[in-house]
Write a protein that holds these residues in place. Structure first.
Motif, PDB file in Angstrom:
ATOM      1  N   ARG A  71       4.628  13.536  37.769  1.00  0.00           N
ATOM      2  CA  ARG A  71       4.989  12.688  36.950  1.00  0.00           C
ATOM      3  C   ARG A  71       3.928  11.333  37.185  1.00  0.00           C
ATOM      4  N   VAL A  72       3.351  10.938  36.287  1.00  0.00           N
ATOM      5  CA  VAL A  72       2.287   9.782  36.562  1.00  0.00           C
ATOM      6  C   VAL A  72       2.515   8.763  35.404  1.00  0.00           C
ATOM      7  N   GLN A  73       2.694   7.536  35.885  1.00  0.00           N
ATOM      8  CA  GLN A  73       2.888   6.308  34.894  1.00  0.00           C
ATOM      9  C   GLN A  73       1.859   5.445  35.269  1.00  0.00           C
ATOM     10  N   THR A  74       1.363   4.683  34.500  1.00  0.00           N
ATOM     11  CA  THR A  74      -0.018   3.689  34.797  1.00  0.00           C
ATOM     12  C   THR A  74       0.435   2.575  34.112  1.00  0.00           C
ATOM     13  N   THR A  75      -0.722   1.602  34.596  1.00  0.00           N
ATOM     14  CA  THR A  75      -0.486   0.203  33.837  1.00  0.00           C
ATOM     15  C   THR A  75      -1.111   0.270  32.569  1.00  0.00           C
ATOM     16  N   GLY A  76      -1.840   1.154  31.892  1.00  0.00           N
ATOM     17  CA  GLY A  76      -2.263   1.153  30.646  1.00  0.00           C
ATOM     18  C   GLY A  76      -3.520   2.264  30.675  1.00  0.00           C
ATOM     19  N   ASP A  77      -3.922   2.476  31.738  1.00  0.00           N
ATOM     20  CA  ASP A  77      -4.888   3.597  31.519  1.00  0.00           C
ATOM     21  C   ASP A  77      -4.431   4.906  31.323  1.00  0.00           C
ATOM     22  N   PRO A  78      -5.422   5.856  30.941  1.00  0.00           N
ATOM     23  CA  PRO A  78      -4.782   7.281  30.651  1.00  0.00           C
ATOM     24  C   PRO A  78      -4.232   7.870  31.854  1.00  0.00           C
ATOM     25  N   ALA A  79      -3.055   8.423  31.940  1.00  0.00           N
ATOM     26  CA  ALA A  79      -2.782   9.068  33.062  1.00  0.00           C
ATOM     27  C   ALA A  79      -3.513  10.331  33.446  1.00  0.00           C
ATOM     28  N   ARG A  80      -3.921  10.965  32.486  1.00  0.00           N
ATOM     29  CA  ARG A  80      -4.761  12.015  32.617  1.00  0.00           C
ATOM     30  C   ARG A  80      -6.129  11.637  33.649  1.00  0.00           C
ATOM     31  N   GLU A  81      -6.524  10.687  33.156  1.00  0.00           N
ATOM     32  CA  GLU A  81      -7.939  10.009  33.819  1.00  0.00           C
ATOM     33  C   GLU A  81      -7.657   9.499  35.114  1.00  0.00           C
ATOM     34  N   VAL A  82      -6.457   9.044  35.182  1.00  0.00           N
ATOM     35  CA  VAL A  82      -5.862   8.625  36.774  1.00  0.00           C
ATOM     36  C   VAL A  82      -5.782   9.776  37.685  1.00  0.00           C
ATOM     37  N   LEU A  83      -5.153  10.996  37.298  1.00  0.00           N
ATOM     38  CA  LEU A  83      -4.903  11.986  37.898  1.00  0.00           C
ATOM     39  C   LEU A  83      -6.268  12.643  38.177  1.00  0.00           C
ATOM     40  N   LYS A  84      -7.099  12.711  37.310  1.00  0.00           N
ATOM     41  CA  LYS A  84      -8.362  13.506  37.654  1.00  0.00           C
ATOM     42  C   LYS A  84      -9.175  12.583  38.758  1.00  0.00           C
ATOM     43  N   ASP A  85      -9.189  11.087  38.521  1.00  0.00           N
ATOM     44  CA  ASP A  85      -9.609  10.370  39.992  1.00  0.00           C
ATOM     45  C   ASP A  85      -9.086  10.529  41.049  1.00  0.00           C
ATOM     46  N   ALA A  86      -7.556  10.730  40.998  1.00  0.00           N
ATOM     47  CA  ALA A  86      -6.858  11.074  42.231  1.00  0.00           C
ATOM     48  C   ALA A  86      -7.279  12.286  42.804  1.00  0.00           C
TER      49      ALA A  86
END
Length: 117
Positions: free
Chosen positions: A55-70
């Motif tokens: 489960r990913v929650q972000t400050t506003g950026d798309p969660a998919r992109e944040v997971l990809k970056d991670a």
């Protein structure tokens, strides 16, 4: 597989099949290093099922992109660990090569004298 809202891209749950705590905990750690992440956690629905939900929650950026970056950051960390390990092995072998040669030459000369007697 991604589960989430069509209207809010900043929160989503990603289901990874054929994975366990090993990758899930590493991805969770990497995600929590990102300042864009407000919440990250994982669960395994059932011990006999090889699946992990992240489960990913972000400050506003798309969660998919944040997971990809991670995941990309995790790959870079793994490459760094691997190259550091490989270099340490090479250094160890190089520093002990002389010692190993001396031991081998002493052992082989000792073995030859015993065999000739």
């Amino acid at each position: 597989m991604e589960h989430g809202s069509f209207t809010d891209n900043s929160a989503a749950t990603f289901s990874l099949t054929d994975e366990d705590h090993t990758i899930a905990n590493a991805v969770r750690f990497t995600l929590n290093q990102d300042p864009r992440v407000t919440f990250c956690g994982y669960s395994i629905p059932h011990p006999s099922e090889a699946r992990v939900n992240i489960r990913v929650q972000t400050t506003g950026d798309p969660a998919r992109e944040v997971l990809k970056d991670a995941c990309q950051n995790l790959m870079l960390m793994c490459r760094h660990v691997r190259s550091t390990f490989d270099k340490a092995i090479e250094d160890f072998k190089a520093s002990n090569a002389v010692k190993a040669m001396k031991i081998d030459s002493q052992d082989s000369s000792g073995d030859d004298s015993e065999e000739s007697e």
